[in-house]
Design a protein around this motif. Structure first.
Motif, PDB file in Angstrom:
ATOM      1  N   PRO A 207       0.827  -1.209   0.000  1.00 47.48           N
ATOM      2  CA  PRO A 207       0.000   0.000   0.000  1.00 47.48           C
ATOM      3  C   PRO A 207       0.860   1.257   0.000  1.00 47.48           C
ATOM      4  CG  PRO A 207      -0.879  -1.602   1.547  1.00 47.48           C
ATOM      5  CD  PRO A 207       0.438  -2.150   1.083  1.00 47.48           C
ATOM      6  N   GLY A 208       0.471   2.220  -0.848  1.00 44.36           N
ATOM      7  CA  GLY A 208       1.185   3.490  -0.918  1.00 44.36           C
ATOM      8  C   GLY A 208       2.116   3.630  -2.097  1.00 44.36           C
ATOM      9  N   VAL A 209       2.510   2.507  -2.737  1.00 41.59           N
ATOM     10  CA  VAL A 209       3.366   2.639  -3.920  1.00 41.59           C
ATOM     11  C   VAL A 209       2.555   3.239  -5.062  1.00 41.59           C
ATOM     12  CG1 VAL A 209       4.821   0.680  -3.240  1.00 41.59           C
ATOM     13  CG2 VAL A 209       2.967   0.333  -4.887  1.00 41.59           C
ATOM     14  N   TRP A 210       3.256   3.829  -5.995  1.00 38.17           N
ATOM     15  CA  TRP A 210       2.600   4.444  -7.146  1.00 38.17           C
ATOM     16  C   TRP A 210       2.754   3.541  -8.360  1.00 38.17           C
ATOM     17  CZ3 TRP A 210       0.216   9.392  -7.092  1.00 38.17           C
ATOM     18  CH2 TRP A 210       0.260  10.037  -5.842  1.00 38.17           C
ATOM     19  N   GLU A 211       1.770   3.630  -9.257  1.00 39.65           N
ATOM     20  CA  GLU A 211       1.807   2.789 -10.460  1.00 39.65           C
ATOM     21  C   GLU A 211       3.100   3.005 -11.247  1.00 39.65           C
ATOM     22  OE1 GLU A 211      -3.058   2.797 -11.205  1.00 39.65           O
ATOM     23  OE2 GLU A 211      -1.765   4.259 -12.206  1.00 39.65           O
ATOM     24  N   TYR A 212       3.569   4.236 -11.338  1.00 38.55           N
ATOM     25  CA  TYR A 212       4.783   4.498 -12.108  1.00 38.55           C
ATOM     26  C   TYR A 212       6.026   3.923 -11.427  1.00 38.55           C
ATOM     27  CZ  TYR A 212       4.999   8.595  -8.968  1.00 38.55           C
ATOM     28  OH  TYR A 212       5.009   9.420  -7.885  1.00 38.55           O
ATOM     29  N   GLU A 213       5.991   3.756 -10.103  1.00 38.59           N
ATOM     30  CA  GLU A 213       7.113   3.112  -9.418  1.00 38.59           C
ATOM     31  C   GLU A 213       7.181   1.631  -9.794  1.00 38.59           C
ATOM     32  OE1 GLU A 213       7.984   5.096  -5.229  1.00 38.59           O
ATOM     33  OE2 GLU A 213       5.870   4.497  -5.366  1.00 38.59           O
ATOM     34  N   ILE A 214       6.023   1.021  -9.945  1.00 42.14           N
ATOM     35  CA  ILE A 214       5.968  -0.381 -10.389  1.00 42.14           C
ATOM     36  C   ILE A 214       6.517  -0.496 -11.810  1.00 42.14           C
ATOM     37  CG2 ILE A 214       4.391  -2.264 -10.957  1.00 42.14           C
ATOM     38  CD1 ILE A 214       2.580  -1.240  -8.675  1.00 42.14           C
ATOM     39  N   ILE A 236      -0.378  -0.502 -15.920  1.00 41.24           N
ATOM     40  CA  ILE A 236      -0.232  -0.725 -14.473  1.00 41.24           C
ATOM     41  C   ILE A 236      -1.460  -0.073 -13.843  1.00 41.24           C
ATOM     42  CG2 ILE A 236       1.285  -0.554 -12.464  1.00 41.24           C
ATOM     43  CD1 ILE A 236       2.810  -1.720 -14.800  1.00 41.24           C
ATOM     44  N   ALA A 237      -2.518  -0.849 -13.643  1.00 38.87           N
ATOM     45  CA  ALA A 237      -3.836  -0.286 -13.352  1.00 38.87           C
ATOM     46  C   ALA A 237      -4.337  -0.740 -11.985  1.00 38.87           C
ATOM     47  CB  ALA A 237      -4.827  -0.699 -14.442  1.00 38.87           C
ATOM     48  N   ALA A 238      -4.295   0.162 -11.010  1.00 41.22           N
ATOM     49  CA  ALA A 238      -4.761  -0.139  -9.652  1.00 41.22           C
ATOM     50  C   ALA A 238      -6.235   0.206  -9.513  1.00 41.22           C
ATOM     51  CB  ALA A 238      -3.943   0.638  -8.632  1.00 41.22           C
ATOM     52  N   GLY A 239      -6.954  -0.603  -8.719  1.00 39.82           N
ATOM     53  CA  GLY A 239      -8.350  -0.325  -8.429  1.00 39.82           C
ATOM     54  C   GLY A 239      -9.204  -0.247  -9.674  1.00 39.82           C
ATOM     55  N   ASN A 240     -10.025   0.802  -9.758  1.00 37.57           N
ATOM     56  CA  ASN A 240     -10.959   0.943 -10.878  1.00 37.57           C
ATOM     57  C   ASN A 240     -10.261   1.261 -12.194  1.00 37.57           C
ATOM     58  OD1 ASN A 240     -13.675   0.582 -11.475  1.00 37.57           O
ATOM     59  ND2 ASN A 240     -14.343   2.072  -9.950  1.00 37.57           N
ATOM     60  N   ASN A 241      -8.987   1.648 -12.145  1.00 35.36           N
ATOM     61  CA  ASN A 241      -8.246   1.883 -13.390  1.00 35.36           C
ATOM     62  C   ASN A 241      -8.210   0.635 -14.260  1.00 35.36           C
ATOM     63  OD1 ASN A 241      -7.667   4.482 -12.489  1.00 35.36           O
ATOM     64  ND2 ASN A 241      -5.685   3.897 -11.613  1.00 35.36           N
ATOM     65  N   TYR A 247      -5.565   1.479 -20.205  1.00 35.77           N
ATOM     66  CA  TYR A 247      -5.087   2.460 -19.248  1.00 35.77           C
ATOM     67  C   TYR A 247      -3.558   2.445 -19.254  1.00 35.77           C
ATOM     68  CZ  TYR A 247      -4.043   4.498 -14.649  1.00 35.77           C
ATOM     69  OH  TYR A 247      -3.544   5.269 -13.624  1.00 35.77           O
ATOM     70  N   VAL A 248      -2.935   3.560 -19.621  1.00 36.76           N
ATOM     71  CA  VAL A 248      -1.470   3.573 -19.730  1.00 36.76           C
ATOM     72  C   VAL A 248      -0.815   4.769 -19.040  1.00 36.76           C
ATOM     73  CG1 VAL A 248      -1.394   2.228 -21.875  1.00 36.76           C
ATOM     74  CG2 VAL A 248      -1.576   4.734 -21.995  1.00 36.76           C
ATOM     75  N   VAL A 249      -1.608   5.631 -18.373  1.00 37.59           N
ATOM     76  CA  VAL A 249      -0.972   6.792 -17.738  1.00 37.59           C
ATOM     77  C   VAL A 249      -0.174   6.393 -16.503  1.00 37.59           C
ATOM     78  CG1 VAL A 249      -2.555   8.529 -18.640  1.00 37.59           C
ATOM     79  CG2 VAL A 249      -3.132   7.336 -16.516  1.00 37.59           C
ATOM     80  N   ASN A 250      -0.590   5.349 -15.810  1.00 37.49           N
ATOM     81  CA  ASN A 250       0.181   4.760 -14.705  1.00 37.49           C
ATOM     82  C   ASN A 250       0.649   5.814 -13.695  1.00 37.49           C
ATOM     83  OD1 ASN A 250      -0.137   2.489 -16.298  1.00 37.49           O
ATOM     84  ND2 ASN A 250       1.968   2.458 -17.029  1.00 37.49           N
ATOM     85  N   LEU A 261      -3.975  -4.545 -11.832  1.00 35.91           N
ATOM     86  CA  LEU A 261      -3.900  -5.302 -13.078  1.00 35.91           C
ATOM     87  C   LEU A 261      -2.629  -4.870 -13.801  1.00 35.91           C
ATOM     88  CD1 LEU A 261      -6.798  -6.013 -15.556  1.00 35.91           C
ATOM     89  CD2 LEU A 261      -4.528  -5.387 -16.375  1.00 35.91           C
ATOM     90  N   LEU A 262      -1.754  -5.838 -14.082  1.00 35.02           N
ATOM     91  CA  LEU A 262      -0.461  -5.596 -14.725  1.00 35.02           C
ATOM     92  C   LEU A 262      -0.450  -6.273 -16.092  1.00 35.02           C
ATOM     93  CD1 LEU A 262       1.493  -6.755 -11.569  1.00 35.02           C
ATOM     94  CD2 LEU A 262       1.363  -4.365 -12.280  1.00 35.02           C
ATOM     95  N   ASP A 263      -0.580  -5.494 -17.146  1.00 32.85           N
ATOM     96  CA  ASP A 263      -0.464  -6.037 -18.503  1.00 32.85           C
ATOM     97  C   ASP A 263       0.862  -5.529 -19.050  1.00 32.85           C
ATOM     98  OD1 ASP A 263      -0.657  -6.789 -21.163  1.00 32.85           O
ATOM     99  OD2 ASP A 263      -2.793  -6.368 -21.291  1.00 32.85           O
ATOM    100  N   VAL A 264       1.887  -6.363 -18.967  1.00 36.34           N
ATOM    101  CA  VAL A 264       3.260  -5.954 -19.251  1.00 36.34           C
ATOM    102  C   VAL A 264       4.008  -7.096 -19.937  1.00 36.34           C
ATOM    103  CG1 VAL A 264       3.368  -4.342 -17.305  1.00 36.34           C
ATOM    104  CG2 VAL A 264       4.043  -6.718 -16.956  1.00 36.34           C
ATOM    105  N   GLY A 265       5.031  -6.741 -20.677  1.00 33.28           N
ATOM    106  CA  GLY A 265       5.854  -7.776 -21.292  1.00 33.28           C
ATOM    107  C   GLY A 265       7.159  -7.201 -21.785  1.00 33.28           C
ATOM    108  N   ALA A 266       8.232  -7.930 -21.613  1.00 34.21           N
ATOM    109  CA  ALA A 266       9.539  -7.523 -22.120  1.00 34.21           C
ATOM    110  C   ALA A 266       9.676  -7.926 -23.582  1.00 34.21           C
ATOM    111  CB  ALA A 266      10.648  -8.184 -21.306  1.00 34.21           C
ATOM    112  N   GLU A 267      10.475  -7.147 -24.317  1.00 35.41           N
ATOM    113  CA  GLU A 267      10.908  -7.600 -25.642  1.00 35.41           C
ATOM    114  C   GLU A 267      12.313  -8.161 -25.501  1.00 35.41           C
ATOM    115  OE1 GLU A 267      13.347  -6.281 -28.279  1.00 35.41           O
ATOM    116  OE2 GLU A 267      14.356  -5.671 -26.447  1.00 35.41           O
TER     117      GLU A 267
END
Length: 430
Positions: A207-214, A236-241, A247-250, A261-267
């Motif tokens: 709790p308390g971390v920001w989406e952009y930190e993730i 990186i979408a927390a809660g209702n995001n 959602y990409v503003v993070n 919800l984390l929809d992420v992937g490395a190339e």
């Protein structure tokens, strides 16, 4: 490039397969992408056009590949045109491919500098009847920018109007959709890097971390494992995001009791991975969150079993819809009347699961593949069901990347990435 050199036998094979499907007395041309400006002297990071990369392994701007299997001169049946490197470029930008390095990368023996292109092309065009141009016909394509490929095609058709024109894209759609073992290893590498990033997050989120930190934690792990970074813009979408599908503003803070919800992937080496996980900010799912999560996971498990040779993509989605409908009834999000009175063009389940379940993945996150044709072994698909409940303040999606096998269920390239509720909770609380 950050990635290890790819064996040139992959690109030699890819060219051979492409040329085998060309018409007699025909020539095909493929261009690199532009380096796109931002403003002043700033540019976006270079991304190679996936088609010339697939056929040559050349990962450099201002490059052209020409394929002419029936050319009278054997040395002109495969040609690379490259930007000539020099001492000035080496100092300011770093060395570009030499002719020798281009051969080692691609297996193409005949390499000319770009300044010779028009003269050589005049000779080649006088010896062929048809020219294959490379157009973007992906079912999701919506391109407003004129690309380097577009400009070259315009020049070629104006200069040589008497030639017949054919399309490379239908050939590439089929070839690129079925992966070589070397390609599967590269996608697996991208998935393994994604796993490292996800495991890093499970010890970081609270709790308390920001989406952009993730997002930053993921980028750190991706880069330190020889990836350029994300294969696509991360969600990186927390809660209702999470109920905003793209959602990409993070930029929001993660609160106790919420899901992320984390929809992420490395190339890796231009090959994409595509993973979605949904995790609890506080390290524990609530009873309701767990019910919905497990329902999504059951749909995913049943859906992936259907990824077998011969399956038609549209039929597959109809069957997944039936499974999702059953789960939504069990969650009391739908009732029998909703299903009985549904619009067949927009079934009742679409209220909570409004996107598709699977797409091809490879050199592009939404990779080439003709969806009206049957699935084949060594195609790679995502499986990504979700349930989105704005009124309850969360959305859940789960996604893995799977390789269709000749027989039996597909192979999960993300099979070692934690997904079960108990796995997630145990790691987050260890």
């Amino acid at each position: 490039m950050k990635y290890d050199r790819i064996d040139s036998k992959l690109f030699i094979k890819n060219r051979k397969n492409f040329m085998a499907q060309m018409k007699p007395s025909s020539l095909a041309v493929f261009n690199s992408n532009d380096i796109y400006p931002i403003s002043a002297d700033s540019t976006m990071p270079f991304q190679q056009h996936r088609d010339i990369f697939y056929l040559s392994g050349v990962d450099q701007e201002e490059s052209i590949l020409v394929l002419f299997p029936d050319c009278p001169k054997e040395k002109h049946r495969e040609i690379l045109f490259l930007k000539e490197t020099n001492d000035h470029i080496a100092v300011w930008e770093g060395e570009k491919l030499t002719k020798e390095a281009a051969f080692e990368t691609s297996g193409v023996r005949t390499v000319y500098w770009l300044q010779d292109m028009e003269k050589i092309m005049f000779e080649l065009m006088s010896q062929c009847d048809t020219v294959y141009i490379n157009t973007n016909e992906h079912y999701r394509a919506s391109v407003e920018t004129e690309t380097r490929e577009d400009r070259y095609t315009k020049w070629l058709k104006e200069k040589y109007p008497a030639h017949s024109v054919a399309k490379s894209n239908p050939i590439l759609q089929r070839l690129r959709s079925v992966k070589d073992p070397i390609e599967l290893d590269l996608v697996q590498k991208a998935c393994d890097i994604t796993e490292k990033g996800f495991r890093r997050l499970l010890g970081f989120v609270k709790p308390g971390v920001w989406e952009y930190e993730i997002e930053a934690e993921l980028m750190h792990e991706f880069l330190r494992n020889r990836s350029k970074g994300f294969a696509y813009t991360p969600i990186i979408a927390a809660g209702n995001n999470a109920n905003v599908l793209h959602y990409v503003v993070n930029n929001q803070q993660c609160k106790a009791g919420d899901l992320i919800l984390l929809d992420v992937g490395a190339e890796y080496a231009n090959y994409a991975s595509d993973m979605t996980r949904t995790i609890p900010v506080s390290g524990k799912f609530s009873k309701r969150q767990k019910e919905v999560y497990n329902a999504v996971n059951r749909v995913k498990k049943e859906a992936q079993k259907m990824l077998v040779p011969g399956m038609i993509w549209a039929d597959y989605h109809v069957e997944v819809g039936k499974i999702m409908t059953s789960e939504l009834l069990g969650l009391k999000l739908l009732d029998k009347a909703d299903v009985k009175n549904e619009d067949k063009d927009w079934p009742a389940y679409k209220k909570y699961f409004m996107h598709g379940t699977s797409h091809n993945i490879g050199l592009d996150t939404h990779d080439y593949g003709i969806l009206t044709e049957p699935m084949q072994a060594n195609m790679v698909f995502t499986v990504e069901p979700g349930i989105y409940i704005p009124e309850e303040g969360f959305g859940i999606r789960l996604e893995d990347d799977l390789v269709i096998q000749k027989k039996g269920e597909p192979f999960n390239l993300m099979g070692s990435i934690p997904i079960e509720v108990e796995e997630i909770e145990d790691i987050m609380n260890s």
